[in-house]
Design an enzyme around this catalytic site. Sequence first.
Site, PDB file in Angstrom:
ATOM      1  N   ARG A  70     -61.524  11.054  -5.124  1.00  0.00           N
ATOM      2  CA  ARG A  70     -61.225  11.617  -3.800  1.00  0.00           C
ATOM      3  C   ARG A  70     -61.910  12.981  -3.721  1.00  0.00           C
ATOM      4  NH1 ARG A  70     -57.567   8.408  -1.319  1.00  0.00           N
ATOM      5  NH2 ARG A  70     -56.053   7.284  -2.621  1.00  0.00           N
ATOM      6  N   HIS A 130     -60.743   4.492 -11.253  1.00  0.00           N
ATOM      7  CA  HIS A 130     -59.749   5.498 -10.878  1.00  0.00           C
ATOM      8  C   HIS A 130     -59.767   6.674 -11.852  1.00  0.00           C
ATOM      9  CE1 HIS A 130     -55.448   6.814 -10.022  1.00  0.00           C
ATOM     10  NE2 HIS A 130     -55.946   6.688  -8.812  1.00  0.00           N
ATOM     11  N   TYR A 163     -50.613  19.569  -5.925  1.00  0.00           N
ATOM     12  CA  TYR A 163     -50.339  18.460  -6.840  1.00  0.00           C
ATOM     13  C   TYR A 163     -50.203  19.028  -8.250  1.00  0.00           C
ATOM     14  CZ  TYR A 163     -51.768  14.664  -3.605  1.00  0.00           C
ATOM     15  OH  TYR A 163     -51.863  13.772  -2.568  1.00  0.00           O
ATOM     16  N   ARG A 264     -41.403   9.245 -10.276  1.00  0.00           N
ATOM     17  CA  ARG A 264     -41.288   9.843  -8.939  1.00  0.00           C
ATOM     18  C   ARG A 264     -41.067   8.809  -7.837  1.00  0.00           C
ATOM     19  NH1 ARG A 264     -45.065  10.801  -5.055  1.00  0.00           N
ATOM     20  NH2 ARG A 264     -46.828  10.515  -6.471  1.00  0.00           N
ATOM     21  N   HIS A 292     -47.437  14.818  -9.963  1.00  0.00           N
ATOM     22  CA  HIS A 292     -48.546  13.872  -9.990  1.00  0.00           C
ATOM     23  C   HIS A 292     -49.072  13.574 -11.389  1.00  0.00           C
ATOM     24  CE1 HIS A 292     -52.736  12.458  -9.008  1.00  0.00           C
ATOM     25  NE2 HIS A 292     -52.055  11.804  -8.082  1.00  0.00           N
TER      26      HIS A 292
END
Length: 385
Positions: A70, A130, A163, A264, A292
């Site tokens: 991202r 990822h 985060y 979470r 995170h």
Amino acid sequence: MPNDDPSLVYPSFRGLDYQADKKKTSLFLEILKNDMLVHTPYYDYTCILRFFNEGAIMEEVEEIFVTLYRVAHDSEIAHALITAARNGKKVTVFVEVKATFDEQNNIFWAKKMKSAGINIIYSIPQLKVHAKVALIVLRKNRKKVSLGLLVTGNLNESTARFYTDHILLTANKNLLAELESLFYFLKKHKNPKSENEIIFRHLLIARFNLQKHFLALIENEIINARNGLPSAITIKLNNLEEKVMISKLYEASRAGVKINLLVRSICKYKPGIKGMSENIMVRRIVGRFLEHGRAFIFCNNNKDLIYLRSSDWMNRNIYQRIEVCFPVYDPSLLKEIKGIIAIEMNDNVSAVEVDKDAKNISLAVGDKEIESQKEIFKYLKEKNE
């Protein structure tokens, strides 16, 4: 309209300056001396930007490899990579264009970097990458030297402000040799046909050795518990739903292994079932910052093994993606991670306990309020000073 009630607004926050940022020496020289672990947003992101900026301008740097999942809308990291290419460095960037909600922005930056001379590798069909990692190769006194960056979150200076993540900066030769192998695999642009295609012994890579290694780590705790040796497992992640891993945790609980989970979001594990999961506690934390970072701590007969990673124990993360889970070897950093996770486990303000019916149960505050995100900032500030 802006809200005038100050109780509904968080006070302004700025992360700490990392120790290496206070020195006038090169960040690369500091990494060569010792591994570093940067915890965002408790630490400012400047240290990470320095890693890429030094790579762009340092004469000794020859190659840079990065995975981007991202990309920030006005990415300083992408700008640094463009500068590196223009300075004659060989830059290779793997851009995942299947990052949900960020496809258009990632393609925009991929085209911009490609036009600057960067070798862009796009997504592998039917396989999402990822992993969030970077590798810089330089020539020092005619010898090849590698520096690496491994992250539990995105290489994104915008989300790093809210985060909570962990970023390892390292010159560990074993880790970086395997990281180089991973980049070589990505450059071949294909699905792994065999887990023996590339051998990973230090890094845990989904689709290669990650699940098998985690199952072995849990099995080791089971054996220790049955032999009367110290055993415990502490895991922090966002989502827990993969059946094989959950079954192994049930087995560990039945063997007497004490297991603490910080989950979470999705949690398909049911705690507190007699004879099945009574040795497992599940909690979650919701605070100012989005929790995170993922962490995995195995007691290993009081010789802790700690891994950090960018993904969860979900079907997609284990079977359908390339993920990177990395060990923490430096004793001082092992202690630091344990300290942070211990604070989170003792949170009685932002944390709730999850019961077998998936209900959130408020915790008794007792004599002292412990709000983990505030306490972690204090803990790191004291260490930093």
